[in-house]
Design a protein around this motif. Structure first.
Motif, PDB file in Angstrom:
ATOM      1  N   MET A   1       0.841  -1.177   0.000  1.00  0.00           N
ATOM      2  CA  MET A   1       0.000   0.000   0.000  1.00  0.00           C
ATOM      3  C   MET A   1       0.892   1.247   0.000  1.00  0.00           C
ATOM      4  N   GLN A   2       0.361   2.336  -0.397  1.00  0.00           N
ATOM      5  CA  GLN A   2       1.146   3.560  -0.528  1.00  0.00           C
ATOM      6  C   GLN A   2       1.354   4.261   0.810  1.00  0.00           C
ATOM      7  N   ASP A   3       2.302   5.232   0.816  1.00  0.00           N
ATOM      8  CA  ASP A   3       2.662   5.953   2.031  1.00  0.00           C
ATOM      9  C   ASP A   3       1.960   7.299   2.147  1.00  0.00           C
ATOM     10  N   SER A   4       1.242   7.704   1.090  1.00  0.00           N
ATOM     11  CA  SER A   4       0.617   9.020   1.078  1.00  0.00           C
ATOM     12  C   SER A   4      -0.738   8.954   0.371  1.00  0.00           C
ATOM     13  N   VAL A  28       1.721   6.898   7.603  1.00  0.00           N
ATOM     14  CA  VAL A  28       1.058   7.249   6.343  1.00  0.00           C
ATOM     15  C   VAL A  28       0.694   8.726   6.421  1.00  0.00           C
TER      16      VAL A  28
END
Length: 86
Positions: A1-4, A28
């Motif tokens: 999954m993304q960090d932002s 996040v």
């Protein structure tokens, strides 16, 4: 999954973000158009650890611990202890 995430995407994926932050211990960021309104979601355990480190640093305790760790003169070699005579 993304960090932002954008706020809209963070809302859509909030449960997944919470699971990710909890399991991976990676923060996040939720980025808004105005960067003064950006937020970071962190694991509670990680937050508590950061708060403790800040407190120890602010009170001088952390510096004292580091000073004592660097000073080997007060350390006892555990292998040299005669445990039978204690």
């Amino acid at each position: 999954m993304q960090d932002s995430f954008t706020p809209t995407n963070a809302r859509k994926h909030f449960f997944d973000i919470v699971k990710q932050v909890s399991s991976e211990h990676k923060p996040v960021t939720v980025q808004s158009k105005d960067e003064n309104q950006d937020v970071v979601i962190v694991n509670k355990h990680d937050w508590d650890a950061m708060q403790e480190a800040l407190y120890l640093s602010a009170t001088g305790t952390l510096a004292e611990v580091q000073k004592r760790e660097a000073d080997n003169s007060g350390w006892t070699d555990i292998d040299s202890i005669d445990w039978e005579k204690l």
